[in-house]
Structure formats: structure tokens, C-alpha cells
Design a protein around this motif. Structure first.
Motif, PDB file in Angstrom:
ATOM      1  N   LEU A 271      43.226  34.419  38.120  1.00 53.71           N
ATOM      2  CA  LEU A 271      42.372  33.897  37.144  1.00 53.71           C
ATOM      3  C   LEU A 271      40.962  34.286  37.693  1.00 53.71           C
ATOM      4  O   LEU A 271      40.530  33.902  38.715  1.00 53.71           O
ATOM      5  N   LEU A 272      40.092  34.520  36.925  1.00 54.63           N
ATOM      6  CA  LEU A 272      38.486  34.939  37.315  1.00 54.63           C
ATOM      7  C   LEU A 272      37.708  34.013  36.523  1.00 54.63           C
ATOM      8  O   LEU A 272      37.828  33.732  35.407  1.00 54.63           O
ATOM      9  N   VAL A 273      37.107  33.060  37.354  1.00 54.76           N
ATOM     10  CA  VAL A 273      36.274  31.780  37.011  1.00 54.76           C
ATOM     11  C   VAL A 273      34.703  32.236  37.431  1.00 54.76           C
ATOM     12  O   VAL A 273      34.326  32.467  38.427  1.00 54.76           O
ATOM     13  N   ASP A 274      34.020  32.031  36.061  1.00 56.50           N
ATOM     14  CA  ASP A 274      32.656  32.023  36.265  1.00 56.50           C
ATOM     15  C   ASP A 274      31.840  30.590  35.983  1.00 56.50           C
ATOM     16  O   ASP A 274      32.058  30.260  35.109  1.00 56.50           O
ATOM     17  N   ILE A 275      31.104  30.228  36.956  1.00 54.52           N
ATOM     18  CA  ILE A 275      30.430  28.942  37.165  1.00 54.52           C
ATOM     19  C   ILE A 275      28.996  29.187  36.995  1.00 54.52           C
ATOM     20  O   ILE A 275      28.346  29.927  37.987  1.00 54.52           O
TER      21      ILE A 275
END
Length: 295
Positions: A271-275
Motif C-alpha cells: 500500500l502506497l500512502v501519500d500524506i
């Protein structure tokens, strides 16, 4: 009676890693997708989800292909949930295969979820969901004590740099970080005790994590309230975790992190998570592809 015989129930694996990182026939989180559920009532949707047997099945109850807007409901084998990330990714990819890549808007019980679908350089479709605004708070002592008891963990197993929180990204998750990868790998919990605790506090999963580095984490997500021992990839929890990192001040500029999940149960997922510190929402990206499985 097998309700599925009268429905087109699609099956997808969501959050599958790229081939070089372990993608295979048993990678990703299986999801059921029904693209035309307009004739189904709640009882029928619940029955279908129970027959499919995956952690979640999504039902498109209304659709406007021209506007690329769709209404979704989500069911585990035991109950409806307001939002589920991995089956949102699966549904978006299934729609993109049929109406083409681009922007989609999902109306869900948790709120509006924009999803962008694109085709990567490898030819695989991927989707990026934007969560509802996230929030988080420290876990209460009684919440933490109950969770540790059900897990068979002690307070000494926890990473002091990632304190226990209840985090929200569409649904609530208890976030517990361990300081030891071996502790995460050795998961053997009291199913009934944890399910009762989660129902009492309205938690959808536990987000159990180990921090490999500042931008790489490993996770396991027990889901007994859905009738599932463990979820191989949990997009809603990933969104909540991104908001948790931002709230702790561990993200001070736009940052991308990777969560590896499902490895210890033989279903590796990524899972790639952008914050973004300036945005209360979190973006979660993953691949998905159809899977063939006997009904």
C-alpha cells in the motif's frame, strides 16, 4: 440457495505488489465486487458477502457512467461497514477496465471518496483513493489494556516512539506499534475476546505495525468483527495511519510511505500512502487485478 448464480460477482486481488516484490497468484487482498446491485436489498447483499467469504464485498447500488459517479455499500461476511479501502481499489479498477481510466467519485456511507485510476508503465491498472478527513486520539488505558490482553502482548512490546492511538480514515482502527518485527510475526490472539472489545469500542480492525524506517512500515490487521482472522491489506487503516503519523508530527512535508502487509500470512500486499501536512485527507494507492476462483 447460492445467490451468486443470479449475479455477476467479480473477484479481484487488491494492493498486489509489483512482480519483483512478490506479486503472485496469492498476493494482495481478495475482494468481491458487484457492479450492478440496484435490485438487491440489505439482506441479499449480506447473504452474497457471506457466500463470497472475502473480508469485504462492494456493491454498486447506483451508477452514472457518464458522470463517473457511483454509490457503494460494503459488507463483510458478518456485517456492513461504512468504508473499506481494498475493495474500493478493486471496484475502481473493475470500473476502469469497463469505462476507461480516469477520475471516479464514490458515494459511500462514510462520505464521498474520489478515486483516480491510471494505467502504469507496466500496463497494469492502479487506483488512488482520497480518504475522508482523518483524525486520531490517544488510546484510553482501558482500551489499551483490553487489546494487549486479547493479543497476548505486554506494554514492553510497544514502540515508545509510536504511541497507541485510535485513528480514523473512514472507520476507526486501534493503532499499536511494536518495537520488534518478530513480535509482529508471532500473532496468535484471542479471537472472541478481541471481537468483543472491538465491537464495544467501534473499531473495524487493529492496525498492528512495525517501523522498518521513516517511510517503510509492516502491518497486520486482525478483523474478527468481520468474521475474518486477519486482513491481508487494509486501505482504510492505511489512510488512518497516514493521518496518525501527521498528527504525531512525524510528517512535516508532503511524504510518501510504503506499508507492507499480508507477508506473515502468505499474501504479500503493498500500500502506497501519500500524506500532506496541509490536507486532512490521505491518499492510498494500489494495484488490482482479476482473480479466478471456483465459486
Amino acid at each position: 440457495m447460492n445467490i451468486e448464480t443470479s449475479l455477476d460477482v467479480l473477484r479481484y486481488a487488491a494492493f498486489t505488489p509489483v512482480p519483483s516484490l512478490g506479486a503472485g497468484p496469492r498476493s494482495g487482498n481478495p475482494a468481491g465486487v458487484v457492479l450492478d446491485a440496484s435490485a438487491l436489498d440489505e439482506a441479499a447483499m449480506q447473504a452474497v458477502a457471506a457466500e463470497v467469504g472475502y473480508s469485504e464485498t462492494a456493491f454498486v447500488t447506483a451508477r452514472d457512467d457518464a458522470q463517473r459517479r457511483f454509490r457503494l455499500r460494503y459488507f463483510s461476511p458478518l456485517a456492513e461497514v461504512p468504508f473499506c479501502g481494498h475493495v474500493t481499489i478493486a471496484t475502481a479498477v473493475a470500473l476502469a477496465e469497463r469505462i476507461g481510466p480516469g477520475e471516479l467519485l464514490f458515494d459511500t456511507p462514510a462520505g464521498q471518496i474520489p478515486v483516480s485510476t491510471t494505467t502504469g508503465a507496466d500496463g497494469a491498472l492502479r487506483a488512488t483513493l482520497t480518504s475522508v478527513p482523518t483524525r486520531t486520539r490517544p488510546a484510553l488505558p482501558e482500551e489499551l489494556d483490553g487489546a494487549l490482553a486479547a493479543l497476548g502482548w505486554s506494554s514492553g512490546d510497544l514502540d515508545p516512539g509510536l504511541p497507541p492511538h485510535v485513528a480514523f480514515g473512514g472507520v476507526q482502527h486501534l493503532v499499536l506499534a511494536t518495537a520488534d518485527r518478530a513480535r509482529l510475526a508471532d500473532l496468535d490472539y484471542d479471537f472472541d475476546a478481541l471481537a468483543e472489545l472491538m465491537r464495544r469500542h467501534d473499531w473495524t480492525t487493529l492496525q498492528l505495525v512495525w517501523r522498518e524506517s521513516a517511510d517503510r512500515f509492516h502491518a497486520r490487521d486482525p478483523f474478527p468483527v468481520g468474521g475474518v482472522v486477519e486482513d491481508p491489506a487494509t486501505g482504510a487503516a492505511a489512510a488512518a495511519f497516514g493521518g496518525y503519523l501527521r498528527a504525531l508530527g512525524l510528517v512535516t512535508r508532503p511524504t510518501a510511505i510504503t506499508i507492507r502487509q499480508g507477508e506473515d500470512m502468505g499474501r504479500p500486499s503493498e500500500l502506497l500512502v501519500d500524506i500532506d501536512p496541509a490536507d486532512p485527507r490521505v491518499r492510498v494507492t494500489g494495484r488490482a487485478h482479476p482473480i479466478a476462483e471456483a465459486r
